[in-house]
Design a protein around this motif. Structure first.
Motif, PDB file in Angstrom:
ATOM      1  N   PHE A 278      -3.070   5.067  12.729  1.00 45.42           N
ATOM      2  CA  PHE A 278      -3.081   4.455  11.398  1.00 45.42           C
ATOM      3  C   PHE A 278      -3.679   5.383  10.346  1.00 45.42           C
ATOM      4  O   PHE A 278      -3.295   5.315   9.173  1.00 45.42           O
ATOM      5  N   CYS A 279      -4.581   6.276  10.722  1.00 43.79           N
ATOM      6  CA  CYS A 279      -5.069   7.281   9.778  1.00 43.79           C
ATOM      7  C   CYS A 279      -3.937   8.211   9.348  1.00 43.79           C
ATOM      8  O   CYS A 279      -3.808   8.549   8.159  1.00 43.79           O
ATOM      9  N   LEU A 280      -3.125   8.619  10.304  1.00 45.40           N
ATOM     10  CA  LEU A 280      -1.962   9.455   9.975  1.00 45.40           C
ATOM     11  C   LEU A 280      -0.987   8.711   9.076  1.00 45.40           C
ATOM     12  O   LEU A 280      -0.456   9.276   8.113  1.00 45.40           O
ATOM     13  N   VAL A 281      -0.757   7.435   9.382  1.00 43.16           N
ATOM     14  CA  VAL A 281       0.191   6.633   8.602  1.00 43.16           C
ATOM     15  C   VAL A 281      -0.269   6.505   7.156  1.00 43.16           C
ATOM     16  O   VAL A 281       0.462   6.859   6.212  1.00 43.16           O
ATOM     17  N   PHE A 282      -1.491   5.999   6.950  1.00 41.07           N
ATOM     18  CA  PHE A 282      -1.956   5.734   5.583  1.00 41.07           C
ATOM     19  C   PHE A 282      -2.228   7.029   4.825  1.00 41.07           C
ATOM     20  O   PHE A 282      -1.974   7.102   3.612  1.00 41.07           O
ATOM     21  N   GLY A 283      -2.708   8.045   5.524  1.00 38.47           N
ATOM     22  CA  GLY A 283      -2.916   9.323   4.863  1.00 38.47           C
ATOM     23  C   GLY A 283      -1.603   9.948   4.401  1.00 38.47           C
ATOM     24  O   GLY A 283      -1.507  10.463   3.278  1.00 38.47           O
ATOM     25  N   SER A 284      -0.586   9.881   5.244  1.00 35.70           N
ATOM     26  CA  SER A 284       0.724  10.447   4.895  1.00 35.70           C
ATOM     27  C   SER A 284       1.369   9.668   3.755  1.00 35.70           C
ATOM     28  O   SER A 284       1.995  10.253   2.860  1.00 35.70           O
ATOM     29  N   ILE A 285       1.242   8.340   3.770  1.00 31.69           N
ATOM     30  CA  ILE A 285       1.799   7.531   2.683  1.00 31.69           C
ATOM     31  C   ILE A 285       1.169   7.920   1.353  1.00 31.69           C
ATOM     32  O   ILE A 285       1.871   8.094   0.336  1.00 31.69           O
ATOM     33  N   ALA A 286      -0.151   8.068   1.350  1.00 30.97           N
ATOM     34  CA  ALA A 286      -0.852   8.416   0.110  1.00 30.97           C
ATOM     35  C   ALA A 286      -0.420   9.788  -0.410  1.00 30.97           C
ATOM     36  O   ALA A 286      -0.149   9.955  -1.607  1.00 30.97           O
ATOM     37  N   LEU A 287      -0.332  10.774   0.475  1.00 23.87           N
ATOM     38  CA  LEU A 287       0.034  12.124   0.056  1.00 23.87           C
ATOM     39  C   LEU A 287       1.474  12.194  -0.434  1.00 23.87           C
ATOM     40  O   LEU A 287       1.762  12.832  -1.458  1.00 23.87           O
ATOM     41  N   ASP A 297      10.931   4.938 -10.531  1.00 22.78           N
ATOM     42  CA  ASP A 297      10.557   4.357 -11.819  1.00 22.78           C
ATOM     43  C   ASP A 297       9.163   3.740 -11.828  1.00 22.78           C
ATOM     44  O   ASP A 297       8.471   3.779 -12.840  1.00 22.78           O
ATOM     45  N   THR A 298       8.767   3.115 -10.728  1.00 27.04           N
ATOM     46  CA  THR A 298       7.487   2.413 -10.703  1.00 27.04           C
ATOM     47  C   THR A 298       6.624   2.889  -9.530  1.00 27.04           C
ATOM     48  O   THR A 298       7.129   3.471  -8.564  1.00 27.04           O
ATOM     49  N   ILE A 299       5.328   2.581  -9.617  1.00 33.40           N
ATOM     50  CA  ILE A 299       4.412   2.933  -8.533  1.00 33.40           C
ATOM     51  C   ILE A 299       4.763   2.142  -7.278  1.00 33.40           C
ATOM     52  O   ILE A 299       4.731   2.668  -6.159  1.00 33.40           O
ATOM     53  N   GLY A 300       5.128   0.854  -7.468  1.00 31.16           N
ATOM     54  CA  GLY A 300       5.493   0.009  -6.335  1.00 31.16           C
ATOM     55  C   GLY A 300       6.676   0.562  -5.565  1.00 31.16           C
ATOM     56  O   GLY A 300       6.680   0.582  -4.326  1.00 31.16           O
ATOM     57  N   GLU A 301       7.697   1.014  -6.293  1.00 34.12           N
ATOM     58  CA  GLU A 301       8.888   1.573  -5.642  1.00 34.12           C
ATOM     59  C   GLU A 301       8.537   2.877  -4.920  1.00 34.12           C
ATOM     60  O   GLU A 301       9.027   3.136  -3.814  1.00 34.12           O
ATOM     61  N   THR A 302       7.680   3.675  -5.540  1.00 33.73           N
ATOM     62  CA  THR A 302       7.256   4.940  -4.922  1.00 33.73           C
ATOM     63  C   THR A 302       6.533   4.695  -3.608  1.00 33.73           C
ATOM     64  O   THR A 302       6.824   5.328  -2.587  1.00 33.73           O
ATOM     65  N   ILE A 303       5.592   3.746  -3.625  1.00 33.38           N
ATOM     66  CA  ILE A 303       4.833   3.427  -2.408  1.00 33.38           C
ATOM     67  C   ILE A 303       5.741   2.824  -1.348  1.00 33.38           C
ATOM     68  O   ILE A 303       5.615   3.132  -0.156  1.00 33.38           O
ATOM     69  N   ARG A 304       6.680   1.966  -1.774  1.00 33.81           N
ATOM     70  CA  ARG A 304       7.581   1.317  -0.806  1.00 33.81           C
ATOM     71  C   ARG A 304       8.427   2.347  -0.068  1.00 33.81           C
ATOM     72  O   ARG A 304       8.532   2.306   1.171  1.00 33.81           O
ATOM     73  N   HIS A 305       9.042   3.274  -0.799  1.00 32.06           N
ATOM     74  CA  HIS A 305       9.869   4.291  -0.149  1.00 32.06           C
ATOM     75  C   HIS A 305       9.015   5.245   0.693  1.00 32.06           C
ATOM     76  O   HIS A 305       9.428   5.641   1.792  1.00 32.06           O
TER      77      HIS A 305
END
Length: 484
Positions: A278-287, A297-305
């Motif tokens: 889970f550290c790899l997952v959340f760290g990779s998503i953030a980066l 267009d939005t932060i939500g769409e960026t995080i979702r993809h």
């Protein structure tokens, strides 16, 4: 080598595969796909004839069964299952080449998701179901299913551990409960339960039943065959988020779910592999979200993809909601690294496995300390338990075989003249059972352009990667067949 006992196991595997074809046959009949119906009927009849021959051959088989037979059974079983499973795709005429049909079904059973089909929506419903169902079958393993439903035969039940160890992913295999058959049952009950839960959440989001079932099969097996040309991109954000969550859930070691059921919450929270995963997952998503923030267009769409692609790559599923091949090099480098690491040991995911990477890092740290303090005994521990030297040796041997096979496969398929990025990502994607790579085998492309020779190499990679290398390698060893 106990060939008669191996014949008995092979007959059971083929018989179970024929049974698993019945839902696809029924769906083909319901939709009036007569060619697909004929193809499934012929394949099932052929399978039953083989079962009869093998059962006759294995009458009065000796009960002695050792690790060598267990590894060979798994390797031969998966090859036979693939050769037969490809027949409906080929006989129906929907994939005209048998080699392409074999590539497709091996990709299905090994939960890779690499495809040679340019337009999957043109395939009939029965064939689409069989492709997706092959993910679910291969995710937990047909031999684990066999152990769950077939009673132990004879006084020697030790073969069950050899079978489960050979087919289960990860650096070490242990029992959840004292009896291996009960362990297999528990694994499949949890697998079925999570799959049904996934289907329910997809239905609640408005996804049609057929789509929900096929998508859940791909998610549960971490396979990635889509039934739409755009994979998951055409579905709503809610459905994409459901897939993200369940991909990550199926990437967790199933032993942790058993511990949760037994209310051993502290053991789960203290598990070092889970924490690393889970550290790899959340760290990779953030980066990645930071790196691709200007693409959407939005932060939500960026995080979702970002979350979807991290989940689909680290769990080696292979679904897609966007063309990540267009992302910056930094994001693609992270995804390429996640391809190698993979999910947790004991999950349906592929790759090296977080547990194995953790052991490799700890072994490296131990060796560095040994250089600095040669007189001191250095011990490797995981979750507070001392790791035996045998496990560490097996892990190092796996890494050596992993690197050699990837290097040789890369050299072999380079004869086709594709780019370095295409070839290395194709090998990594197939060996780690991911599916899409980069460049010419990216999420919007497929593997159809490769030559017959390269497809055979990639087929071998998919099988070796799913079976943790050694069940396939020993089939090529002369000592397997000449010594007891």
């Amino acid at each position: 080598m106990n060939y008669r006992m191996m014949g008995r196991f092979l007959s059971l595997i083929i018989g179970i595969e024929a049974l698993f074809m019945l839902p696809a046959l029924l769906i083909s009949y319901m939709y009036g796909d007569h060619k697909a119906v004929t193809a499934f009927v012929l394949t099932i009849c052929f399978s039953l004839i083989l079962v009869g021959i093998l059962r006759f051959y294995s009458v009065d088989a000796p009960e002695a069964f050792y690790a060598k037979e267990g590894l060979a059974c798994v390797g031969i079983g998966w090859i036979a299952m693939s050769l037969i499973g490809a027949l409906p795709l080929f006989l129906s005429g929907e994939i005209p080449s048998y080699l392409d049909s074999l590539f497709e079904i091996v990709s299905g059973f090994t939960t890779t998701g690499a495809s040679i089909v340019p337009e999957v929506e043109k395939l009939s419903k029965g064939i689409l179901f069989w492709r997706s169902f092959s993910h679910w079958i291969g995710g937990m393993g047909v031999l684990v299913f066999l152990l769950a439903v077939i009673p132990n035969q004879g006084k020697r039940g030790g073969y069950t551990m050899h079978i489960l160890r050979a087919e289960s992913p990860g650096p070490d295999v242990g029992k959840l409960v004292p009896k291996m058959r009960d362990t297999a049952k528990i694994l499949y009950l949890m697998y079925i339960g999570l799959t049904v839960l996934d289907i329910v959440f997809l239905l609640l989001g408005g996804m049609p039943l057929f789509d929900s079932v096929c998508t859940a099969f791909g998610t549960a097996g971490t396979g990635g065959f889509g039934i739409k040309n755009d994979s998951i991109a055409g579905y709503s954000p809610y459905l994409q988020n459901v897939c993200t969550v369940f991909m990550l859930l199926f990437g967790v070691n199933f032993s942790c779910y058993y511990l949760l059921i037994m209310r051993q919450f502290k053991n789960v929270f203290k598990d070092e592999e889970i924490r690393m995963y889970f550290c790899l997952v959340f760290g990779s998503i953030a980066l990645i979200a930071w790196n691709v923030r200007g693409f959407y267009d939005t932060i939500g769409e960026t995080i979702r993809h970002s979350a979807f692609q991290v989940a689909t790559i680290i769990t080696t599923t292979g679904f897609a909601t966007t063309d990540f091949d267009l992302w910056p090099s930094f994001s693609k480098a992270i995804l390429l690294s996640l391809m190698v690491v993979g999910a947790c040991a004991g999950s349906t995911g592929g790759g090296l496995k977080c547990g194995r990477v953790l052991l490799l890092l700890k072994s490296l740290h131990r060796n560095i300390r040994a250089v600095l303090n040669p007189q001191k005994v250095q011990i490797v521990r995981n979750n507070g338990t001392r790791i035996s030297e045998k496990v560490l040796e097996n892990t190092n041997a796996y890494l050596a075989a992993y690197v050699v096979i990837i290097l040789l496969s890369y050299i072999a398929i380079s004869i086709d003249g594709f780019s370095v990025t295409t070839n290395i990502s194709a090998v990594l994607a197939c060996f780690n059972n991911i599916g899409p790579g980069f460049d010419a085998v990216g999420p919007t492309c497929n593997y159809a352009a490769y030559s017959a020779f390269s497809k055979l190499v990639l087929i071998a990679d998919m099988l070796a990667g799913r079976l943790e290398i050694f069940p396939i390698l020993i089939l090529a060893s002369r000592s397997t067949w000449t010594h007891r």
